[in-house]
Design a protein around this motif. Structure first.
Motif, PDB file in Angstrom:
ATOM      1  N   SER A 264     -10.216 -10.063  31.132  1.00  0.00           N
ATOM      2  CA  SER A 264     -10.131  -9.079  32.220  1.00  0.00           C
ATOM      3  C   SER A 264      -8.771  -8.390  32.263  1.00  0.00           C
TER       4      SER A 264
ATOM      5  N   SER B 181      -7.982  -4.284  31.912  1.00  0.00           N
ATOM      6  CA  SER B 181      -7.292  -3.497  32.940  1.00  0.00           C
ATOM      7  C   SER B 181      -6.120  -2.683  32.390  1.00  0.00           C
TER       8      SER B 181
ATOM      9  N   ARG C  61     -16.033  -5.666  27.229  1.00  0.00           N
ATOM     10  CA  ARG C  61     -16.712  -6.032  28.480  1.00  0.00           C
ATOM     11  C   ARG C  61     -17.754  -7.120  28.243  1.00  0.00           C
TER      12      ARG C  61
ATOM     13  N   ALA D 109     -16.022 -10.302  28.070  1.00  0.00           N
ATOM     14  CA  ALA D 109     -15.505 -10.695  29.382  1.00  0.00           C
ATOM     15  C   ALA D 109     -16.602 -11.269  30.275  1.00  0.00           C
ATOM     16  N   HIS D 110     -17.818 -10.697  30.211  1.00  0.00           N
ATOM     17  CA  HIS D 110     -18.854 -11.059  31.176  1.00  0.00           C
ATOM     18  C   HIS D 110     -20.199 -11.439  30.577  1.00  0.00           C
TER      19      HIS D 110
ATOM     20  N   ASP E 291     -14.175 -14.675  33.185  1.00  0.00           N
ATOM     21  CA  ASP E 291     -13.733 -13.521  33.971  1.00  0.00           C
ATOM     22  C   ASP E 291     -14.795 -13.173  35.006  1.00  0.00           C
TER      23      ASP E 291
END
Length: 253
Positions: free
Chosen positions: A43, A47, A67, A70-71, A161
């Motif tokens: 994450s 950012s 992404r 991350a997820h 994350d």
């Protein structure tokens, strides 16, 4: 070095790298980060302004890939593979490890059948080897392999994350938990007060019972003493009683 400290150092390293590169060079940084065997949080990299700027460019699929790491999970990647870059073996391994963490967030007992389906593993031996060598040994999870029940019992799992919008849900969950905890604490305090009160009452009753017992003992002792004295008055000592035969043998005057 523990896994948390190592994560912090790696995150700082890749954030610095992402801040200093753009375009294809930034794509290489993303590839390196998603392949690194000890990095499981993304994450902070997401950012970084340079990374956000990939949106809408020819390299935007690498932002989507980041992404996913991350997820997302391995099954989600497969469902969207046509819209994402191909993965190298290290990235496939990493995404499967992250899949275990996602599953462990929802359930602490993970059936082997579910794990084999989610990870594309064909047999139990391969699954257990993966859990031992690629998850527990690495330190991202701890647990017990239950061959009898064909399940993995999770004792600890590193956190992933937060998904977009997940923070608000977590805050609500924690708020509800705090409210429940406050109510439970009040109940426990009331129980403690009740227990203290009952303890004091018990001490008081015991004291009263002991005092009554002493009174009974004194009364019984006094009664025994009175009975004994009455017996002495009715039956004096033998020396004070004249024997009948002795009386007959005396000469009469």
């Amino acid at each position: 070095m523990d896994i948390e400290q190592k994560q912090e150092e790696l995150i700082e390293h890749f954030v610095n790298q992402a801040s200093n590169f753009k375009g294809s060079s930034l794509v290489s940084v993303i590839g390196e980060a998603t392949s690194h065997p000890s990095l499981f949080a993304f994450s902070e990299i997401l950012s970084v302004p340079n990374v956000i700027e990939l949106q809408g460019t020819e390299h935007s699929i690498y932002l989507d890939l980041l992404r996913m790491f991350a997820h997302g999970t391995w099954s989600e990647y497969k469902s969207n593979a046509s819209n994402l870059p191909s993965l190298v073996p290290d990235q496939i391994l990493k995404l499967k490890q992250l899949t275990i963490l996602t599953l462990a967030e929802a359930n602490k007992v993970l059936p082997y059948d579910v794990l084999m389906q989610e990870l594309d593993v064909i047999n139990v031996r391969e699954l257990e080897d993966f859990l031992i060598n690629e998850c527990m040994y690495v330190g991202i999870v701890r647990g017990k392999l239950d061959q009898l029940r064909r399940s993995f019992q999770v004792q600890f799992a590193a956190g992933r994350d937060l998904r977009p919008g997940q923070l608000g849900s977590m805050i609500n969950t924690l708020s509800n938990w705090l409210s429940t905890s406050d109510t439970l604490l009040i109940t426990i305090q009331d129980k403690i007060k009740w227990a203290d009160t009952m303890s004091e009452l018990d001490k008081k009753h015991k004291k009263e019972a002991d005092e009554r017992m002493e009174e009974v003992k004194k009364t019984l002792s006094l009664k025994e003493d009175i009975d004994f004295r009455g017996h002495e008055e009715m039956f004096p000592e033998p020396g004070g009683v004249m024997d009948y035969d002795e009386d007959r043998s005396r000469p009469k005057r």
